[in-house]
Design a protein around this motif. Structure first.
Motif, mmCIF file in Angstrom:
data_model
loop_
_atom_site.group_PDB
_atom_site.id
_atom_site.type_symbol
_atom_site.label_atom_id
_atom_site.label_comp_id
_atom_site.label_asym_id
_atom_site.label_seq_id
_atom_site.Cartn_x
_atom_site.Cartn_y
_atom_site.Cartn_z
ATOM 1 N N LYS B 44 -31.251 -15.799 0.913
ATOM 2 C CA LYS B 44 -30.923 -14.902 -0.199
ATOM 3 C C LYS B 44 -31.355 -13.465 0.103
ATOM 4 O O LYS B 44 -30.566 -12.525 -0.058
ATOM 5 C CB LYS B 44 -31.612 -15.379 -1.497
ATOM 6 C CG LYS B 44 -31.318 -16.834 -1.832
ATOM 7 C CD LYS B 44 -32.086 -17.316 -3.044
ATOM 8 C CE LYS B 44 -33.587 -17.174 -2.991
ATOM 9 N NZ LYS B 44 -34.330 -18.115 -2.177
ATOM 10 N N SER B 45 -32.602 -13.307 0.535
ATOM 11 C CA SER B 45 -33.076 -11.957 0.854
ATOM 12 C C SER B 45 -32.269 -11.368 1.997
ATOM 13 O O SER B 45 -31.902 -10.185 1.972
ATOM 14 C CB SER B 45 -34.549 -11.986 1.266
ATOM 15 O OG SER B 45 -35.330 -12.460 0.206
ATOM 16 N N THR B 46 -31.989 -12.182 2.976
ATOM 17 C CA THR B 46 -31.229 -11.689 4.126
ATOM 18 C C THR B 46 -29.860 -11.174 3.677
ATOM 19 O O THR B 46 -29.413 -10.116 4.126
ATOM 20 C CB THR B 46 -31.077 -12.808 5.175
ATOM 21 O OG1 THR B 46 -32.374 -13.319 5.481
ATOM 22 C CG2 THR B 46 -30.423 -12.300 6.436
ATOM 23 N N PHE B 174 -31.531 -6.710 -6.613
ATOM 24 C CA PHE B 174 -32.874 -7.141 -7.037
ATOM 25 C C PHE B 174 -33.267 -8.364 -6.229
ATOM 26 O O PHE B 174 -32.591 -9.390 -6.301
ATOM 27 C CB PHE B 174 -32.875 -7.513 -8.524
ATOM 28 C CG PHE B 174 -32.682 -6.349 -9.453
ATOM 29 C CD1 PHE B 174 -33.779 -5.705 -10.013
ATOM 30 C CD2 PHE B 174 -31.409 -5.909 -9.779
ATOM 31 C CE1 PHE B 174 -33.615 -4.641 -10.882
ATOM 32 C CE2 PHE B 174 -31.229 -4.839 -10.648
ATOM 33 C CZ PHE B 174 -32.332 -4.202 -11.200
ATOM 34 N N ASP B 175 -34.351 -8.274 -5.484
ATOM 35 C CA ASP B 175 -34.791 -9.426 -4.689
ATOM 36 C C ASP B 175 -36.014 -10.063 -5.333
ATOM 37 O O ASP B 175 -37.137 -9.618 -5.133
ATOM 38 C CB ASP B 175 -35.110 -9.000 -3.252
ATOM 39 C CG ASP B 175 -35.320 -10.208 -2.346
ATOM 40 O OD1 ASP B 175 -35.210 -11.350 -2.838
ATOM 41 O OD2 ASP B 175 -35.584 -10.008 -1.148
ATOM 42 N N GLU B 176 -35.807 -11.086 -6.113
ATOM 43 C CA GLU B 176 -36.876 -11.769 -6.847
ATOM 44 C C GLU B 176 -37.837 -10.774 -7.489
ATOM 45 O O GLU B 176 -39.021 -10.772 -7.181
ATOM 46 C CB GLU B 176 -37.642 -12.708 -5.907
ATOM 47 C CG GLU B 176 -36.730 -13.751 -5.281
ATOM 48 C CD GLU B 176 -37.507 -14.893 -4.660
ATOM 49 O OE1 GLU B 176 -38.570 -15.227 -5.207
ATOM 50 O OE2 GLU B 176 -37.043 -15.440 -3.649
ATOM 51 N N PRO B 177 -37.331 -9.956 -8.402
ATOM 52 C CA PRO B 177 -38.148 -8.860 -8.928
ATOM 53 C C PRO B 177 -39.337 -9.316 -9.763
ATOM 54 O O PRO B 177 -40.244 -8.516 -10.001
ATOM 55 C CB PRO B 177 -37.159 -8.064 -9.793
ATOM 56 C CG PRO B 177 -36.104 -9.048 -10.153
ATOM 57 C CD PRO B 177 -35.984 -9.969 -8.984
HETATM 58 MG MG LIG Z 1 -36.437 -13.834 -0.300
#
Ligand SMILES: [Mg+2]
Ligand SMILES: Nc1ncnc2c1ncn2[C@@H]1O[C@H](COP(=O)(O)OP(=O)(O)OP(=O)(O)O)[C@@H](O)[C@H]1O
Lengths: 317, 254
Positions: B44-46, B174-177
């Motif tokens: 997901k982050s990637t 938004f990355d797991e904010p």
């Molecule tokens: Mg991540």
């Protein structure tokens, strides 16, 4: 295991003979005696002429040498710092050419003795009799005076060491900081100068105090190329009046004075930068905190360490 | 149907020999709140980092607002953008990180003001006014002069959102904010995001906050080990997952 006394009746105070540090007391007496003997020997030595020391300590020749030593130290450090930042940034650049140039510079200048570097600069004329091109060239010996050679030698050598200090500082800054800057569309240069370097300062500045002290003493090497520094001036005087030991003491007194001042500066720098830049807890409270059992005053610096409220996963941690 | 803001076609990304994204196809429409769900390590982050070219994709096509990310296409050929051109592409994409990444040596206000001045070269007075407005919008006008370490995690994350908004982005990532926040601070950040969604911002949100995805999300994607396993309206995917892997994951987080 702490050596708590066996539990006794709480009302009766403990009466015990405190631990005697015999070793410490005996060695203290011996050191003191040796010191007194040494001072006596020096003070009453007929081969040592105190009036010469007194007369030269503030003499114009020595003071001019002192001035040269101070300027050499300050200027070399400035050159070193500017070079150090440039080279460190180059060293961390993805550009292979910049990277290799920086690596080569550090390799060469840390890999040879300063003394040799000073002699090389001073004797540059043997290799390049003239500097510049055609009409616009100058006699090397008029450009590279002893002072200029000293500056080049000390400054370029210092740059190589500073580069490593600065590089360490840059690498100590959390990668998330530059990532956030890049995500905002900031360019590499801005990111480095506005985000990374300011935060690297707290790691870079304290060792600078050390560099200052080292540099003060290192300047005495320039005596070999006859730059008119403190040691050189002292030797010039003693070559005329033959009071060799006295003038070395004069020089030593000044070096000690300068390094003492530098040490004070270094201590201040370390205190100021050890824990964040602004808004740190008042010093007294910090000391008390450090005195709490189990707490170690560590020089480890965490980015964003400007404590009041700690957030989980706090900024740039 | 609104125009696509982000289009991914068969996007691949590997780190060394490990393939992290294995052919992702997605379309994020303008104004959409696009939620991404998936177990740890699913990429997901990637994916988010590829969208603003913090990571470079190995194969496929990825475009934001009609522009290829990291490349220029001219007469059928792809030309890699240089570092500065890539930076320029990122100006219009805001990103909010799990660990806030506020600039630790700057006050909240300075954090918000920096990029518009440095990148867009706008006059300071104007930037300041806009920054104060944004801080007000995330409920932190009174904390403007504080440094990040003087703020709670929830406050830091709200400043980070204001900082991203200061560039007037057309897309927010938004990355797991809220993952790094204490439970009682999650709500205040989600509220700000909810407002933002209501204002029409296009948002891609990687989150484990199922309730948020259900209420605010327009579209939900479930990823696992580098592929999109299933997607659709959040309500459908969450209450009636078709895929075994989705069911297993949801049974763990719900
Ligand atoms: Mg991540
Ligand atoms: N820079 C990198 N170098 C090598 N491997 C990486 C890198 N970044 C991510 N990975 C690997 O890629 C995989 C996917 O990582 P990613 O961070 O995208 O997962 P994620 O879905 O965001 O997980 P999480 O929920 O834990 O944040 C992981 O196995 C991770 O170890």
């Amino acid at each position: 295991m702490s050596g708590l006394p066996a539990p006794t009746d709480a009302k009766t105070p403990i009466r015990a003979i405190p631990v005697r540090h015999w070793g410490q007391q005996v060695s203290g007496v011996i050191v003191l005696a040796a010191l007194v003997a040494f001072i006596y020997a020096v003070a009453t030595n007929e081969n040592l002429d105190w009036s010469i020391i007194a007369a030269n300590l503030f003499g114009p020749t020595i003071l001019s040498g002192l001035w040269v030593t101070i300027s050499l130290t300050v200027l070399s450090l400035i050159i070193g710092a500017a070079l150090g930042v440039t080279v460190a940034v180059m060293r961390l650049s993805p550009n292979r050419v910049l990277n290799s140039v920086a690596g080569g510079y550090i390799w060469a200048f840390r890999g040879t003795p300063v003394l040799v570097q000073l002699l090389l600069w001073f004797n540059l004329a043997l290799f390049f009799p003239r500097l510049g091109l055609g009409e616009f060239s100058l006699d090397t010996n008029t450009v590279i005076t002893a002072f200029v050679a000293a500056l080049l030698g000390l400054g370029l050598n210092e740059g190589a060491y500073m580069a490593e200090i600065v590089r360490g500082g840059i690498l100590s800054v959390d990668h998330g900081q530059s990532e956030a800057a890049m995500a905002l569309g900031m360019r590499r240069r801005s990111t480095m100068f506005k985000i990374v370097l300011p935060q690297a300062m707290r790691v870079i500045i304290p060792p600078m105090g050390n560099e200052l002290i080292t540099m003060l003493k290192m300047t005495s090497l320039v005596t070999v190329i006859a730059a008119p520094d403190l040691l050189n001036r002292a030797q010039v005087i003693s070559s005329r009046n033959f009071y060799i030991f006295e003038l070395l003491i004069v020089a030593s007194i000044w070096y000690l004075a300068l390094t003492t001042i530098s040490t004070l500066i270094q201590m201040r720098l370390e205190k100021r930068f050890a824990r964040g830049v602004a808004g740190v807890a008042p010093r007294r409270r910090r000391i008390l905190l450090n005195l709490k059992p189990g707490r170690v005053t560590s020089p480890v610096i965490t980015p964003g360490d400007r404590p009041v409220v700690y957030a989980k996963g706090g900024a740039g941690s | 149907m609104s125009a696509p803001m982000v289009t991914a076609e068969n996007v691949h990304k590997s780190f060394g020999h490990v393939e992290v994204l294995k052919g992702i196809d997605l379309e994020v429409r303008t104004g959409q709140v696009f939620c991404v769900l998936g177990p740890s390590g699913s990429g997901k982050s990637t994916l988010l980092r590829c969208i603003n070219h913090l990571e470079r994709i190995d194969a496929g096509r990825l475009s934001v607002d009609g522009q290829l990310v990291g490349y220029r296409e001219r007469s059928g050929k792809l030309y890699e953008l240089n570092e500065n051109e890539v930076a320029d592409q990122r100006r219009d994409i805001g990103m909010v990180f799990q660990r806030f990444n506020l600039f630790a040596h700057m006050t909240a206000l300075q954090n918000v003001m920096l990029a518009p001045m440095d990148v867009r070269r706008l006059p300071k007075a104007e930037v300041r006014e806009h920054a104060m407005q944004l801080l007000g919008r995330v409920g932190l006008a009174d904390q403007a002069q504080k440094y990040p370490s003087q703020l709670s995690g929830g406050q830091q994350q709200r400043v980070a959102i204001a900082r991203a908004l200061a560039m007037k982005p057309k897309l927010m990532l938004f990355d797991e904010p809220t993952s790094a926040l204490d439970p009682e601070l999650v709500g205040e950040v989600l509220d700000v995001m909810r407002d933002l969604a209501a204002s029409g911002m296009t948002m891609i949100v990687v989150t484990h906050e199922i309730a948020f995805a259900r209420e605010v999300g327009d579209h939900l994607v479930f990823m696992d080990s580098g592929v999109v396993v299933e997607q659709g309206a959040p309500r459908d995917v969450l209450s009636n997952p078709q895929h075994k892997r989705t069911q297993t994951f949801l049974s763990k987080v719900l």
